[in-house]
Enzyme design. Structure first.
Site, PDB file in Angstrom:
ATOM      1  CG  ASN A   1      89.056  47.603  48.414  1.00 43.98           C
ATOM      2  OD1 ASN A   1      88.696  46.489  48.014  1.00 43.98           O
ATOM      3  ND2 ASN A   1      90.333  47.949  48.486  1.00 43.98           N
TER       4      ASN A   1
ATOM      5  N   GLY B   1     101.046  52.584  47.033  1.00 43.89           N
ATOM      6  CA  GLY B   1     100.448  52.818  48.337  1.00 43.89           C
ATOM      7  C   GLY B   1     100.344  54.310  48.572  1.00 43.89           C
TER       8      GLY B   1
ATOM      9  CG  ASN C   1      96.992  44.039  47.977  1.00 37.61           C
ATOM     10  OD1 ASN C   1      96.010  44.769  48.129  1.00 37.61           O
ATOM     11  ND2 ASN C   1      96.989  43.024  47.145  1.00 37.61           N
ATOM     12  CB  THR C   2      94.594  47.272  50.906  1.00 32.57           C
ATOM     13  OG1 THR C   2      94.121  45.928  50.762  1.00 32.57           O
ATOM     14  CG2 THR C   2      94.258  48.043  49.647  1.00 32.57           C
TER      15      THR C   2
ATOM     16  CB  CYS D   1      93.257  40.055  47.888  1.00 34.79           C
ATOM     17  SG  CYS D   1      91.684  40.920  48.098  1.00 34.79           S
TER      18      CYS D   1
HETATM   19  C1  LIG Z   1      88.915  49.272  45.153  1.00 32.70           C
HETATM   20  C2  LIG Z   1      90.234  48.559  45.140  1.00 32.70           C
HETATM   21  C3  LIG Z   1      90.358  47.329  44.491  1.00 32.70           C
HETATM   22  C4  LIG Z   1      91.558  46.644  44.477  1.00 32.70           C
HETATM   23  N1  LIG Z   1      91.668  45.457  43.807  1.00 32.70           N
HETATM   24  C5  LIG Z   1      92.866  44.818  43.721  1.00 32.70           C
HETATM   25  C6  LIG Z   1      93.043  43.635  42.949  1.00 32.70           C
HETATM   26  O1  LIG Z   1      92.122  43.158  42.294  1.00 32.70           O
HETATM   27  N2  LIG Z   1      94.251  43.029  42.940  1.00 32.70           N
HETATM   28  C7  LIG Z   1      95.314  43.539  43.626  1.00 32.70           C
HETATM   29  O2  LIG Z   1      96.399  42.951  43.594  1.00 32.70           O
HETATM   30  N3  LIG Z   1      95.202  44.678  44.358  1.00 32.70           N
HETATM   31  C8  LIG Z   1      94.005  45.329  44.420  1.00 32.70           C
HETATM   32  N4  LIG Z   1      93.904  46.509  45.129  1.00 32.70           N
HETATM   33  C9  LIG Z   1      95.091  47.057  45.798  1.00 32.70           C
HETATM   34  C10 LIG Z   1      95.784  48.133  44.948  1.00 32.70           C
HETATM   35  O3  LIG Z   1      96.247  47.597  43.740  1.00 32.70           O
HETATM   36  C11 LIG Z   1      96.956  48.777  45.710  1.00 32.70           C
HETATM   37  O4  LIG Z   1      97.897  47.771  46.019  1.00 32.70           O
HETATM   38  C12 LIG Z   1      96.540  49.447  47.000  1.00 32.70           C
HETATM   39  O5  LIG Z   1      95.281  50.062  46.844  1.00 32.70           O
HETATM   40  C13 LIG Z   1      97.523  50.492  47.500  1.00 32.70           C
HETATM   41  O6  LIG Z   1      97.685  51.542  46.577  1.00 32.70           O
HETATM   42  P1  LIG Z   1      96.860  52.944  46.654  1.00 32.70           P
HETATM   43  O7  LIG Z   1      96.982  53.433  48.071  1.00 32.70           O
HETATM   44  O8  LIG Z   1      97.523  53.834  45.672  1.00 32.70           O
HETATM   45  O9  LIG Z   1      95.459  52.622  46.294  1.00 32.70           O
HETATM   46  C14 LIG Z   1      92.680  47.196  45.142  1.00 32.70           C
HETATM   47  C15 LIG Z   1      92.561  48.442  45.791  1.00 32.70           C
HETATM   48  C16 LIG Z   1      91.363  49.124  45.792  1.00 32.70           C
HETATM   49  C17 LIG Z   1      91.282  50.441  46.495  1.00 32.70           C
END
Ligand SMILES: Cc1cc2nc3c(=O)[nH]c(=O)nc-3n(C[C@H](O)[C@H](O)[C@H](O)COP(=O)(O)O)c2cc1C
Ligand SMILES: Cc1cc2nc3c(=O)[nH]c(=O)nc-3n(C[C@H](O)[C@H](O)[C@H](O)COP(=O)(O)OP(=O)(O)OC[C@H]3O[C@@H](n4cnc5c(N)ncnc54)[C@H](O)[C@@H]3O)c2cc1C
Ligand SMILES: Cc1cc2nc3c(=O)[nH]c(=O)nc-3n(C[C@H](O)[C@H](O)[C@H](O)COP(=O)(O)OP(=O)(O)OC[C@H]3O[C@@H](n4cnc5c(N)ncnc54)[C@H](O)[C@@H]3O)c2cc1C
Ligand SMILES: Cc1cc2nc3c(=O)[nH]c(=O)nc-3n(C[C@H](O)[C@H](O)[C@H](O)COP(=O)(O)O)c2cc1C
Ligand code: FES
Ligand code: FES
Lengths: 300, 255, 300, 255
Positions: free
Chosen positions: A68, A241, A190-191, A128
């Protein structure tokens, strides 16, 4: 059986929250999930002024995951405070507000403003990968982590969670920097920065070229980083994650996380958060675990 | 719909309308009962390596039997998987999602382009007014005969193999079609053309847009389009196609 | 239609090789794959003396990927040179030998020894996350990358490829360090450090606790790093990380890789390498691409 | 077998022998024709999130019909998926892999423990000598009756619900079984006990081992066991279970 968890003086009824940006402000999923079941709702990142985010396409699917590059679109703190906090307060859940900025001053402005609001904790997104300035840059250098943590600690009335970037050589170093500057907790990961190419159009799949990889694909990396951070610091950790089910969540808890967040899985299964909560309880019953705390960091 | 979650729908029928266009009837009573033309379903893949839902518009609704028809084109691996579904197979779906077309009861032009044609079929059935239906194709036609009961049908093809040679606007001009409102779905360049045409003609137009989606419910902000005004929800000039659309009045969005 | 690629004076009949450690010395897969179809065979890492590797379990499956902590078990250079090189030379394919060590002296010893052997290129593994000393440590610091590259360049008669670690904050920095010290090419990515926990046994899934994540799950990260490296240096790049089919391989090539390597996919489909080669040719025919070079880095 | 690759096998029959034990007959002529007792197949999951093959021993071979029988216990998601396979479904397999048991024609003791029992069935059928068969279970027995045609069958259960209470060694001692060679498959602690017992009795023993596998063909070095001597291939004291085994003489390996 106790699933309560207290982090920096805030007690959560269970160790499950939502990952910022994957659950809106909670409102969007309130038709699907009883928000009062959740330990906390963590909101989408909020900035001092409204942010329009990146051009589309903003997402792309990858094997077992997604990229994303939303670019932290958000309505800005004024609307957020006025509309979203009162909405969330109607539910029996804690509120963690994710904070974003382009400069330290930006972050400070949001944190100061939120200090007088009725929210439980602040999560500072210094990781981010999808905005040109700020964001990840802060999270890739221990000195920056320390500086920003220190500045925000001076201003925040609520406990602060520093959200770390996985795009680093040594996550332990970043965790130590956050701890040194007085963070109340850390959250990770985070990602991870990724890229997809459309070979038929010979172009990037995302308008932003790169995006953040999330979903089950990254789980082993996230579990490893949570473990490494847990070995390095005493701070409570919120692990995330690729968590889609209770088994996944328990991996993080056993690696050292006090809480977990469900992210991308919400998109695939809106009931994921509640199923994770139910599944953790089922595990505890099955193995006769009386207190969730006995599982935190139990694998060494 | 409080706590409405993913549902398992049963495939009732799967036929191919052409080499790469498939038509599926699936059974899921609750969805069928609440669905409106222009809304869509999120379809999930059985292959666990593909996580995200595929948004597919509702083509027909059979409330009596509790069934929904979807018509889709093979685009990638997900639609390929759906094309292989057999009767009695199940598929996970969420929906109906989004806001459909808003019937206005005025003399209407229904304009569909390519794989944007299917959602107009249920609309054509439900719209209770004078209707002219314009369907644009690259070459081979599909679904056009099914529109015949509901109004005058005009076809355009890029290669001229049926109807007007050219695009839907060419067909409209050729047949001098007039109406008060346009309902349209199709590729962005076509919608852009229709927006300009509607403005030129002083008509209002409802356009159904498309963008990559993750959540499908307005939470992730993946699927935005630019809007003329600051949106009440996002507080920026972005609207969410999944939640605020996919159908928008042409003058409220940038294309 | 031309699929030839020349890197540092060595011409490969097509841009497809095997990822080190996933194809043995080629012998193990010679019943399944006509080795003469491959641009090159890249062998399992070889050290100065035999290495016994890590305790078992050495692998674990993850969502869309796997973790391995083989620990670079290998028979040592003497047996390798005597047995495996003559075997591979029977085929019409180039030989790339992957080199491992615990100290710079170890690496030098192997490289010196191989200098007089009939092999085409050397790939220096400074990025293995699964051995306690050496390996990854060299690949996480630009100064180390420069030092070891410089030392080996003095000794190697064949061109050398530096294999970079993805477990770094800035891959471009590592690529530049390799270039500065005279590397002939770089290859990336090696595996990403990960962890899996068995929640029922409450133990690590791997005896080594952590392992290297490979397979389709990591592809977006690998493509991004190849792109970033290609923007940073002029060196030819061998791209790898989750390639299972021609579409995957083409992503890497368009991001800037001159060659690609198929790794984990061999385990799942022993015909993967040949299918990648056939598929690249099919793509070139479909789009009328006369020379594979026209695709290298074509997405910018 | 030059260029022998993955094959699609067809499920002919899938029955459950107990709550968590399943028996599958699959058809793949080439595999059936070359298979030997003690060898195994790599079974691939249809679910694309699970990449690695599941090694499952060959339980029976029907060369006439070109079929192989596999008997397996539900362990995780992969075996759960296999348990759901229905006749006419297909599954991707590689094999036969590894070296099976080496028939020696001496008076034999076949010893199986738990899910290590299935590979002994085909061996029992093929071994042309005096056989005593000892099968150890935790509680519920399975497959034991199918051994009856091939020799004297002795059972042990940990809870004493059938046969000797205790383990297979207890059963051997109770019945004072004597033989020149042991063929055994089962959990590592059992194999360790058998190795010690064979040494004590001066018997030779062939043991079938287990380890996590990735390639299944000797390339990745995932599945090693410690060996007494330096191995000719690896040049260290490690043998590859998939390629050099899974059956080894007890005195050549460390357990
Ligand atoms: C569409 C999307 C938007 C995200 N927006 C934010 C955000 O605004 N702030 C933030 O700290 N992390 C953001 N993240 C990261 C997530 O909070 C999380 O750290 C990351 O996706 C890993 O977890 P997951 O694999 O369960 O998604 C975003 C992730 C996705 C997929
Ligand atoms: C509101 C809406 C309604 C739609 N209605 C229909 C319909 O009725 N019939 C039909 O054939 N198609 C329709 N589409 C397009 C359809 O969603 C895509 O063709 C489909 O998702 C492709 O999936 P795939 O796995 O085959 O392709 P892949 O390219 O492999 O898909 C990869 C990813 O990209 C997404 N994606 C790819 N193309 C599109 C696209 N054009 N729009 C949105 N996401 C895309 C997929 O959902 C998936 O997440 C609609 C799209 C939207 C947004
Ligand atoms: C040579 C050999 C022969 C075998 N024969 C049989 C048999 O005939 N019947 C039977 O029921 N089981 C047999 N096993 C064990 C069987 O391979 C595992 O039970 C099975 O792989 C579990 O897969 P899963 O997806 O259900 O479990 P999961 O735990 O979800 O599997 C995750 C990963 O671990 C691997 N794994 C898990 N358990 C084992 C294990 N015990 N041994 C090797 N890999 C494992 C899986 O292959 C997979 O890669 C054999 C193992 C080996 C090595
Ligand atoms: C089992 C296994 C063993 C490996 N051994 C080596 C090695 O000896 N030397 C090396 O440089 N890389 C080694 N690698 C890394 C691969 O060469 C490759 O860089 C990585 O697996 C990413 O590619 P893939 O996703 O296609 O597997 C190994 C990988 C695996 C899975
Ligand atoms: S797809 Fe998530 S907001 Fe539209
Ligand atoms: S599983 Fe790869 S060597 Fe045995």
């Amino acid at each position: 059986m106790n699933t309560n968890i207290t982090i920096a003086g805030v007690t959560f009824k269970n160790p499950v929250t939502t990952a910022s940006g994957t659950f809106g402000s909670g409102m969007e999923y309130s038709d699907f999930v009883d928000l009062s079941r959740l330990g906390a709702v963590t909101t989408k990142g909020v900035s001092n002024v409204p942010w329009p985010g990146n051009p589309t396409p903003r997402i792309a699917e990858t094997y077992g995951g997604m990229l994303n590059a939303i670019g932290l679109q958000n309505p800005g703190m004024d609307v957020f405070i006025q509309r979203d906090i009162p909405f969330l307060r109607k539910y029996d859940t804690k509120i963690i507000v994710n904070v974003v900025g382009k400069t330290i001053t930006d972050y400070c402005e949001v944190v100061e403003r939120l200090s007088d609001c009725d929210v439980d904790m602040l999560e500072i997104n210094i990781s981010c990968p999808n905005v040109k300035e700020g964001g990840i840059a802060f999270g890739q250098d221990p000195k920056c982590v320390e500086d920003i943590t220190g500045e925000l600690k001076k201003r925040a009335k609520q406990p602060i969670i520093m959200k770390l970037s996985p795009n680093v050589t040594d996550i332990a170093e970043m965790a130590r920097a956050a701890q040194a500057a007085g963070a109340d907790a850390i959250s990770l990961i985070n990602t991870i920065t990724g890229m997809k190419i459309d070979i038929h159009r010979r172009s990037f799949a995302l308008a932003n070229k790169t995006g953040g990889l999330s979903g089950p694909a990254i789980r082993p990396i996230a579990v490893r980083m949570v473990y490494q951070a847990a070995q390095a610091v005493k701070l409570p950790i919120i692990g995330m994650g690729g968590i889609s089910c209770a088994e996944d969540a328990l991996e993080f808890i056993m690696a050292g996380a006090s809480m977990v967040a469900v992210g991308t899985a919400n998109f695939i299964n809106p009931a994921a958060t509640v199923q994770v909560i139910d599944g953790i309880e089922a595990y505890m019953r099955q193995y006769g675990v009386d207190d969730i705390k006995d599982l935190i960091g139990c694998v060494k | 719909m409080p706590f409405a979650l993913k549902k398992k729908a049963i495939i009732v029928e799967n036929t191919s309308l052409s080499e790469d266009i498939y038509s599926i009837w699936l059974e899921e009573r609750e969805i069928a009962l609440s669905a409106k033309p222009g809304q869509f379903l999120s379809l999930f893949c059985n292959d666990a390596s593909r996580l995200l839902p595929r948004p597919i518009s509702i083509c027909e609704i059979d409330k009596a039997k509790g069934r929904i028809r979807l018509v889709f084109r093979l685009a990638g691996q997900g639609t390929k998987e759906f094309a292989r579904l057999k009767p009695a197979d199940t598929i996970e779906v969420m929906g109906p999602l989004g806001n459909g077309f808003l019937p206005e009861g005025k003399k209407a032009l229904l304009i569909g382009g390519g794989i944007g044609i299917p959602p107009l079929l249920e609309l054509a059935k439900q719209l209770d007014c004078e209707k002219q239906i314009v369907l644009g194709y690259r070459d081979k036609t599909f679904l056009n005969e099914e529109f015949l009961p509901y109004g005058a049908v005009y076809v355009s093809t890029e290669d001229g193999s049926s109807g007007t040679r050219g695009n839907v606007i060419d067909a409209i001009r050729e047949h001098k079609l007039e109406a008060e409102i346009i309902y349209a779905c199709g590729p962005t360049p076509m919608l852009r053309g229709i927006k300009a045409y509607a403005k030129e003609q002083g008509m209002s137009a409802q356009l159904s847009l498309e963008e990559r989606m993750a959540c499908g419910v307005g939470a992730c902000l993946a699927c935005v389009c630019k809007s003329r005004d600051t949106d009440h929800h996002t507080n920026v000039k972005n609207k969410r196609i999944c939640k605020d659309g996919p159908v928008f009045y042409a003058d409220t969005i940038e294309l």
